[in-house]
Design an enzyme around this catalytic site. Structure first.
Site, PDB file in Angstrom:
ATOM      1  N   HIS A  13      31.944  40.270  45.939  1.00  0.00           N
ATOM      2  CA  HIS A  13      32.851  39.558  46.598  1.00  0.00           C
ATOM      3  C   HIS A  13      32.178  38.160  46.962  1.00  0.00           C
ATOM      4  CE1 HIS A  13      36.035  38.622  49.498  1.00  0.00           C
ATOM      5  NE2 HIS A  13      36.486  39.345  48.845  1.00  0.00           N
TER       6      HIS A  13
ATOM      7  N   ASP B  97      39.202  46.886  45.744  1.00  0.00           N
ATOM      8  CA  ASP B  97      39.573  47.260  44.377  1.00  0.00           C
ATOM      9  C   ASP B  97      38.914  48.535  43.833  1.00  0.00           C
ATOM     10  OD1 ASP B  97      41.669  45.367  44.280  1.00  0.00           O
ATOM     11  OD2 ASP B  97      40.280  43.929  43.870  1.00  0.00           O
TER      12      ASP B  97
HETATM   13  N1  ACO Z   1      28.828  42.862  38.293  1.00  0.00           N
HETATM   14  C1  ACO Z   1      27.458  42.400  37.877  1.00  0.00           C
HETATM   15  N2  ACO Z   1      27.002  41.298  38.443  1.00  0.00           N
HETATM   16  C2  ACO Z   1      27.620  40.416  39.124  1.00  0.00           C
HETATM   17  C3  ACO Z   1      29.073  40.992  39.717  1.00  0.00           C
HETATM   18  C4  ACO Z   1      29.320  42.178  39.175  1.00  0.00           C
HETATM   19  N3  ACO Z   1      30.647  42.858  39.393  1.00  0.00           N
HETATM   20  N4  ACO Z   1      29.533  40.289  40.740  1.00  0.00           N
HETATM   21  C5  ACO Z   1      28.467  39.184  40.880  1.00  0.00           C
HETATM   22  N5  ACO Z   1      27.714  39.412  40.072  1.00  0.00           N
HETATM   23  C6  ACO Z   1      26.426  38.422  39.885  1.00  0.00           C
HETATM   24  C7  ACO Z   1      26.717  37.361  39.035  1.00  0.00           C
HETATM   25  O1  ACO Z   1      26.271  37.454  37.598  1.00  0.00           O
HETATM   26  C8  ACO Z   1      25.735  36.361  39.631  1.00  0.00           C
HETATM   27  O2  ACO Z   1      24.388  36.726  39.179  1.00  0.00           O
HETATM   28  P1  ACO Z   1      23.378  35.362  38.982  1.00  0.00           P
HETATM   29  O3  ACO Z   1      23.215  34.675  40.270  1.00  0.00           O
HETATM   30  O4  ACO Z   1      22.021  35.852  38.350  1.00  0.00           O
HETATM   31  O5  ACO Z   1      24.049  34.443  37.990  1.00  0.00           O
HETATM   32  C9  ACO Z   1      25.777  36.583  40.796  1.00  0.00           C
HETATM   33  O6  ACO Z   1      26.143  38.154  41.025  1.00  0.00           O
HETATM   34  C10 ACO Z   1      26.865  35.971  41.951  1.00  0.00           C
HETATM   35  O7  ACO Z   1      27.934  36.141  41.319  1.00  0.00           O
HETATM   36  P2  ACO Z   1      29.024  34.963  41.223  1.00  0.00           P
HETATM   37  O8  ACO Z   1      30.019  35.030  40.294  1.00  0.00           O
HETATM   38  O9  ACO Z   1      28.240  33.401  41.185  1.00  0.00           O
HETATM   39  O10 ACO Z   1      29.799  35.146  42.578  1.00  0.00           O
HETATM   40  P3  ACO Z   1      31.136  34.573  43.185  1.00  0.00           P
HETATM   41  O11 ACO Z   1      31.142  34.666  44.463  1.00  0.00           O
HETATM   42  O12 ACO Z   1      31.506  33.541  42.282  1.00  0.00           O
HETATM   43  O13 ACO Z   1      32.219  35.789  42.444  1.00  0.00           O
HETATM   44  C11 ACO Z   1      33.542  37.828  42.133  1.00  0.00           C
HETATM   45  C12 ACO Z   1      32.772  36.950  43.082  1.00  0.00           C
HETATM   46  C13 ACO Z   1      34.456  36.910  41.418  1.00  0.00           C
HETATM   47  C14 ACO Z   1      34.239  38.619  42.972  1.00  0.00           C
HETATM   48  C15 ACO Z   1      32.393  38.474  41.510  1.00  0.00           C
HETATM   49  O14 ACO Z   1      31.645  39.351  42.159  1.00  0.00           O
HETATM   50  C16 ACO Z   1      33.228  39.160  40.212  1.00  0.00           C
HETATM   51  O15 ACO Z   1      33.447  38.970  39.175  1.00  0.00           O
HETATM   52  N6  ACO Z   1      33.417  40.706  40.542  1.00  0.00           N
HETATM   53  C17 ACO Z   1      34.127  41.536  39.812  1.00  0.00           C
HETATM   54  C18 ACO Z   1      35.552  41.310  39.756  1.00  0.00           C
HETATM   55  C19 ACO Z   1      35.956  41.792  41.178  1.00  0.00           C
HETATM   56  O16 ACO Z   1      35.934  42.912  41.535  1.00  0.00           O
HETATM   57  N7  ACO Z   1      37.191  41.067  41.946  1.00  0.00           N
HETATM   58  C20 ACO Z   1      37.741  41.311  42.914  1.00  0.00           C
HETATM   59  C21 ACO Z   1      37.449  40.424  44.006  1.00  0.00           C
HETATM   60  S1  ACO Z   1      37.949  41.264  45.733  1.00  0.00           S
HETATM   61  C22 ACO Z   1      39.667  40.652  45.377  1.00  0.00           C
HETATM   62  O17 ACO Z   1      40.048  39.710  44.849  1.00  0.00           O
HETATM   63  C23 ACO Z   1      40.759  41.404  46.148  1.00  0.00           C
END
Ligand code: ACO
Length: 431
Positions: free
Chosen positions: A308, A366
């Site tokens: 998140h 979720d």
């Molecule tokens: N699985 C594996 N790795 C992940 C995940 C994941 N679910 N989420 C983040 N990471 C990693 C990224 O690869 C990144 O790694 P790096 O630093 O080595 O490049 C690091 O963690 C940070 O991730 P970002 O994408 O930069 O974080 P951001 O804050 O932009 O994204 C998000 C947050 C979009 C929710 C992300 O965690 C994600 O895609 N999760 C899966 C989708 C999801 O569950 N979304 C629901 C969110 S809650 C809602 O909207 C109700």
């Protein structure tokens, strides 16, 4: 806005700027850069708004490190455990918990707006049957401004109020009808003797040929899902609603924009994507393979329902959702549901893995919601529409807060331009 005597000093070349710092009631201090371009001739660069407060708000507060979510100061676990959705709607909209009389009046106002203009049926019927219900919802909610002209003048507080009540009241009918249309069943009209959640369940699952008894435990679980999704501060869809409304767009158009944004798999679409992922994993022995894929930088796969932008600890909504999943599945006699088993083992495996610990990736709301919704009988395509109907009150509360601000400015971000500079047009025969 709370002002303090604190300032931040910024040096740009030979200029020194003193930037005021605002101290919020909770959360980090905020540096006010509104005069930065006028006084310093520079912009700030923050794609994804990771460090930018786009507005002042009194509605919802999240402490991502603690895993805390407060609506008007009240913690989400207390609201999910002791309150109910329409009371939380009142709290979000008006700022305080209602008295018994205020709650009764509010519930009656919402209940009396649940029907859709009869002509809107033809609007639904214009869509293909296999349309995703979110696509139908974006269209139908946007079209409300063509049906309810008497509540589109945002300068009139009474019209704003009517539009708010209409949206909260009609969204379950719209979501349920989008579903009914997609499965070829007749639309079921709302029943005003039922509570908000029971009415929604009945509109989704009743058919004219048979009576439908709403199970009170499922209705309570549905209500809790609505409550857990009611608002979440300045997330992508809420910011979309605020940006749309900053131009003076009508409330139905703004909420349609929010629904469109919510649909994305990185946002509200994650509940559908998460359940599809759990099904794809299928059995617990395949969990290590998927954990490895999530960690592999060369593989675009991510663990859906994990991570998140704001929470760097447990999403407090996920805790309540997990407990609800256990209760609902036990009630339905499906405690040994294989998807739930995969979810629990996957959660444990990810939490024990240093990759997820180091990046502070925890289950979000979720992760378990899809399991409950599937057990209730909803197809995956309905997960995000249910999120949209729950979040409508949050969008409206934030919209009302924004347009009530006399200092409202149209949202207009700047950019870091890296394209071509001025050059002369060349005729096609000379290129
Ligand atoms: N699985 C594996 N790795 C992940 C995940 C994941 N679910 N989420 C983040 N990471 C990693 C990224 O690869 C990144 O790694 P790096 O630093 O080595 O490049 C690091 O963690 C940070 O991730 P970002 O994408 O930069 O974080 P951001 O804050 O932009 O994204 C998000 C947050 C979009 C929710 C992300 O965690 C994600 O895609 N999760 C899966 C989708 C999801 O569950 N979304 C629901 C969110 S809650 C809602 O909207 C109700």
């Amino acid at each position: 806005m709370s002002d303090t005597k604190k300032t931040a000093t910024l040096s740009i070349g030979d200029k020194t700027l003193e930037l005021p710092i605002h101290t919020p009631t909770a959360g980090p201090d905020v540096i006010d850069i509104r005069r930065l371009y006028a006084d310093g001739g520079v912009f700030t660069y923050d794609p994804g708004f990771t460090s930018t407060a786009a507005c002042e708000s009194t509605i919802t507060f999240i402490d991502g490190d603690k895993g805390e979510l407060l609506h008007r100061g009240y913690p989400i676990d207390q609201l999910a455990g002791k309150s109910h959705f329409l009371e939380v709607c009142y709290l979000l909209l008006y700022g305080e918990l209602p008295s018994a009389a205020q709650l009764e009046d509010f519930e009656s106002r919402v209940t009396n707006h649940t029907m859709l203009h009869e002509q809107m049926q033809y609007f639904f019927r214009g869509f293909r049957r296999d349309a995703h219900p979110m696509a139908t919802m974006v269209g139908v909610v946007g079209a409300m401004s063509a049906f309810y002209h008497d509540s589109t003048d945002i300068a009139d507080p009474w019209q704003r109020e009517v539009a708010s009540i209409r949206l909260i009241a009609k969204m379950p009918t719209i979501a349920a009808w989008a579903y009914k249309y997609s499965i070829g069943q007749p639309f079921v009209y709302p029943r005003n003797d039922l509570d908000y959640a029971s009415n929604f369940l009945r509109m989704c699952f009743a058919v004219p040929a048979e009576d439908y008894e709403v199970n009170p435990i499922l209705s309570r679980a549905m209500d809790r899902i609505f409550t857990l999704h009611a608002d979440h501060e300045q997330n992508a869809s809420t910011s979309t609603v605020r940006l749309a409304s900053s131009s003076g767009a009508n409330p139905f158009a703004c909420i349609a924009a929010g629904i469109a944004c919510l649909w994305g798999p990185a946002h509200g679409g994650a509940n559908q994507a998460c359940l599809e992922m759990l099904r794809e994993i299928g059995t617990v022995d395949r969990i290590p393979e998927f954990i490895e894929r999530a960690k592999d930088k060369n593989d675009p796969f991510r663990l859906m329902g994990f991570g998140h932008r704001v929470y760097k600890n447990f999403d407090p909504r996920a805790k309540v959702m997990k407990q609800s999943a256990d209760e609902v599945l036990e009630l339905l006699g499906v405690e040994n549901n294989p998807t739930l088993q995969v979810a629990k083992e996957l959660e444990a495996a990810a939490l024990a893995d240093p990759y997820f610990a180091e990046k502070k990736l925890f289950p979000n709301v979720d992760f378990y919601s899809g399991i409950i919704l599937e057990a209730m009988g909803f197809p995956t395509e309905m997960f995000t529409p249910i999120f949209a109907l729950s979040r409508t009150v949050g969008w409206i509360s934030q919209w009302k807060e924004q347009i009530s601000d006399p200092g409202l400015k149209i949202g207009r971000p700047r950019q870091l331009y890296t394209g071509e500079t001025l050059r002369d047009y060349v005729n096609v025969e000379d290129r």
